[in-house]
Design a protein around this motif. Structure first.
Motif, PDB file in Angstrom:
ATOM      1  N   ARG A 132     105.002  44.247  44.918  1.00 14.33           N
ATOM      2  CA  ARG A 132     103.758  44.930  44.537  1.00 14.33           C
ATOM      3  C   ARG A 132     103.533  46.171  45.395  1.00 14.33           C
ATOM      4  N   LEU A 133     103.855  46.078  46.679  1.00 13.72           N
ATOM      5  CA  LEU A 133     103.728  47.236  47.564  1.00 13.72           C
ATOM      6  C   LEU A 133     104.683  48.349  47.153  1.00 13.72           C
ATOM      7  N   ILE A 134     105.908  47.986  46.818  1.00 14.94           N
ATOM      8  CA  ILE A 134     106.896  48.972  46.378  1.00 14.94           C
ATOM      9  C   ILE A 134     106.415  49.664  45.107  1.00 14.94           C
ATOM     10  N   ARG A 135     105.954  48.886  44.140  1.00 20.04           N
ATOM     11  CA  ARG A 135     105.510  49.446  42.864  1.00 20.04           C
ATOM     12  C   ARG A 135     104.290  50.346  43.068  1.00 20.04           C
ATOM     13  N   ALA A 136     103.343  49.894  43.883  1.00 23.35           N
ATOM     14  CA  ALA A 136     102.150  50.700  44.142  1.00 23.35           C
ATOM     15  C   ALA A 136     102.524  52.007  44.834  1.00 23.35           C
ATOM     16  N   ALA A 137     103.384  51.935  45.832  1.00 19.69           N
ATOM     17  CA  ALA A 137     103.803  53.144  46.547  1.00 19.69           C
ATOM     18  C   ALA A 137     104.561  54.089  45.617  1.00 19.69           C
TER      19      ALA A 137
ATOM     20  N   GLU B   2     104.283  54.430  42.378  1.00 22.28           N
ATOM     21  CA  GLU B   2     103.330  55.077  41.469  1.00 22.28           C
ATOM     22  C   GLU B   2     102.509  56.151  42.181  1.00 22.28           C
ATOM     23  N   LEU B   3     102.032  55.823  43.381  1.00 15.68           N
ATOM     24  CA  LEU B   3     101.197  56.782  44.099  1.00 15.68           C
ATOM     25  C   LEU B   3     101.995  57.966  44.637  1.00 15.68           C
ATOM     26  N   PHE B   4     103.167  57.707  45.212  1.00 13.59           N
ATOM     27  CA  PHE B   4     103.994  58.806  45.720  1.00 13.59           C
ATOM     28  C   PHE B   4     104.381  59.755  44.591  1.00 13.59           C
ATOM     29  N   SER B   5     104.690  59.191  43.422  1.00 17.48           N
ATOM     30  CA  SER B   5     105.142  60.059  42.325  1.00 17.48           C
ATOM     31  C   SER B   5     103.978  60.776  41.644  1.00 17.48           C
ATOM     32  N   SER B   6     102.766  60.240  41.728  1.00 17.39           N
ATOM     33  CA  SER B   6     101.633  60.912  41.086  1.00 17.39           C
ATOM     34  C   SER B   6     100.847  61.793  42.061  1.00 17.39           C
ATOM     35  N   ARG B   7     100.692  61.346  43.295  1.00 22.02           N
ATOM     36  CA  ARG B   7      99.876  62.088  44.265  1.00 22.02           C
ATOM     37  C   ARG B   7     100.727  62.856  45.275  1.00 22.02           C
ATOM     38  N   GLY B   8     101.961  62.418  45.458  1.00 28.94           N
ATOM     39  CA  GLY B   8     102.824  62.996  46.489  1.00 28.94           C
ATOM     40  C   GLY B   8     102.814  62.119  47.729  1.00 28.94           C
ATOM     41  N   TYR B   9     103.889  62.156  48.466  1.00 29.19           N
ATOM     42  CA  TYR B   9     104.031  61.340  49.670  1.00 29.19           C
ATOM     43  C   TYR B   9     102.940  61.667  50.693  1.00 29.19           C
ATOM     44  N   HIS B  10     102.759  62.931  50.999  1.00 30.15           N
ATOM     45  CA  HIS B  10     101.832  63.318  52.067  1.00 30.15           C
ATOM     46  C   HIS B  10     100.367  63.088  51.689  1.00 30.15           C
ATOM     47  N   ASP B  11     100.049  63.109  50.405  1.00 28.83           N
ATOM     48  CA  ASP B  11      98.669  62.909  49.974  1.00 28.83           C
ATOM     49  C   ASP B  11      98.342  61.454  49.652  1.00 28.83           C
ATOM     50  N   THR B  12      99.302  60.578  49.874  1.00 27.57           N
ATOM     51  CA  THR B  12      99.078  59.145  49.652  1.00 27.57           C
ATOM     52  C   THR B  12      98.890  58.467  50.997  1.00 27.57           C
ATOM     53  N   THR B  13      97.838  57.668  51.105  1.00 26.28           N
ATOM     54  CA  THR B  13      97.586  56.940  52.351  1.00 26.28           C
ATOM     55  C   THR B  13      98.010  55.483  52.203  1.00 26.28           C
ATOM     56  N   THR B  14      98.210  54.836  53.331  1.00 30.81           N
ATOM     57  CA  THR B  14      98.546  53.408  53.282  1.00 30.81           C
ATOM     58  C   THR B  14      97.367  52.607  52.728  1.00 30.81           C
TER      59      THR B  14
ATOM     60  N   LEU C   6     108.777  53.001  53.896  1.00 31.76           N
ATOM     61  CA  LEU C   6     108.530  52.602  52.510  1.00 31.76           C
ATOM     62  C   LEU C   6     109.086  53.666  51.559  1.00 31.76           C
ATOM     63  N   LEU C   7     108.830  54.931  51.836  1.00 33.12           N
ATOM     64  CA  LEU C   7     109.390  55.996  51.009  1.00 33.12           C
ATOM     65  C   LEU C   7     110.922  55.951  51.041  1.00 33.12           C
ATOM     66  N   ASN C   8     111.493  55.747  52.215  1.00 32.53           N
ATOM     67  CA  ASN C   8     112.948  55.707  52.323  1.00 32.53           C
ATOM     68  C   ASN C   8     113.537  54.569  51.500  1.00 32.53           C
ATOM     69  N   GLU C   9     112.883  53.428  51.481  1.00 33.15           N
ATOM     70  CA  GLU C   9     113.378  52.321  50.661  1.00 33.15           C
ATOM     71  C   GLU C   9     113.347  52.691  49.177  1.00 33.15           C
ATOM     72  N   LEU C  10     112.271  53.320  48.745  1.00 32.70           N
ATOM     73  CA  LEU C  10     112.161  53.758  47.349  1.00 32.70           C
ATOM     74  C   LEU C  10     113.228  54.805  47.022  1.00 32.70           C
ATOM     75  N   TYR C  11     113.407  55.741  47.908  1.00 30.61           N
ATOM     76  CA  TYR C  11     114.383  56.815  47.706  1.00 30.61           C
ATOM     77  C   TYR C  11     115.799  56.242  47.594  1.00 30.61           C
ATOM     78  N   ARG C  12     116.143  55.343  48.512  1.00 26.39           N
ATOM     79  CA  ARG C  12     117.488  54.743  48.476  1.00 26.39           C
ATOM     80  C   ARG C  12     117.710  53.957  47.193  1.00 26.39           C
TER      81      ARG C  12
ATOM     82  N   ILE D 134     110.976  60.446  42.305  1.00 28.84           N
ATOM     83  CA  ILE D 134     111.142  60.212  43.750  1.00 28.84           C
ATOM     84  C   ILE D 134     112.573  60.511  44.196  1.00 28.84           C
ATOM     85  N   GLY D 135     113.558  60.048  43.425  1.00 29.81           N
ATOM     86  CA  GLY D 135     114.945  60.155  43.865  1.00 29.81           C
ATOM     87  C   GLY D 135     115.624  61.469  43.568  1.00 29.81           C
ATOM     88  N   LEU D 136     115.278  62.111  42.450  1.00 28.01           N
ATOM     89  CA  LEU D 136     116.051  63.277  42.028  1.00 28.01           C
ATOM     90  C   LEU D 136     115.259  64.575  41.916  1.00 28.01           C
TER      91      LEU D 136
END
Length: 188
Positions: free
Chosen positions: A11-16, A18-30, A54-60, A102-104
């Motif tokens: 659930r944390l991976i999925r939430a991150a 969605e938020l990283f891809s819609s808001r951006g990594y830097h604009d998303t808070t924990t 968390l971002l690195n896990e998603l990216y990989r 996120i990846g490409l």
């Protein structure tokens, strides 16, 4: 990991994602990730040492999927293989646009760890092997294989951006033109 902990992790991976891809990594808070996942903010740190990890896990995960797409292409010619890779990436952009984004499509160089950089190199090396085969057969123009891999991927990324934005679908003429153009950009 217990089943409950695994579920929370996913659930944390999925939430991150969605938020990283819609808001951006830097604009998303924990706190936003935790809220979206339905957990307390401190729970994130039981699963990931940091937001960066968390971002690195998603990216990989995204790049491993892309590398598998490149490995699974078994066309007779380098052109056919690259077309299959492009189609696989485009179909992935339809199924899970956030993963492709996120990846490409997004740049995360400043926060990527060594393992993520290695995973990205493995994906690029898969493309480079196909292009090197084409170069050896005289189908790819002379020049550095890594440059031609970058050119091919940049052209294909245009279609990925359009599909992620829902401007194009896999069967649209533009997708075919981009795949053809990616090959034309590197062909001899």
């Amino acid at each position: 990991m217990s089943p409950a902990a695994e579920l929370t992790h996913q659930r944390l991976i999925r939430a991150a994602l969605e938020l990283f891809s819609s808001r951006g990594y830097h604009d998303t808070t924990t706190a936003q990730i935790a809220k979206k996942a339905g957990v307390a903010e401190g729970t994130i740190y039981r699963h990931f040492p940091s937001k960066q990890q968390l971002l690195n896990e998603l990216y990989r995960a995204a790049l491993r999927w892309a590398a598998k797409t490149a490995e699974d292409s078994s066309g007779a010619t380098p052109q056919a293989r690259l077309a299959l890779v492009a189609q696989g990436l485009i179909e992935g952009a339809v199924r899970d646009p956030a993963v492709v984004k996120i990846g490409l499509l997004e740049r995360h160089d400043a926060v990527l760890d060594d393992e993520s950089r290695r995973t990205a190199r493995e994906f690029r090396m898969g493309l480079e092997r196909v292009i090197a085969q084409g170069k050896a057969e005289g189908a790819v123009r002379p020049g550095a294989v890594d440059v031609w891999a970058g050119v091919w991927l940049t052209v294909v990324s245009y279609a990925l951006e359009k599909v992620v934005a829902k401007d194009w679908k896999p069967g649209d003429a533009g997708v075919g033109l981009v795949i053809e153009g990616a090959w034309e950009a590197i062909s001899a």
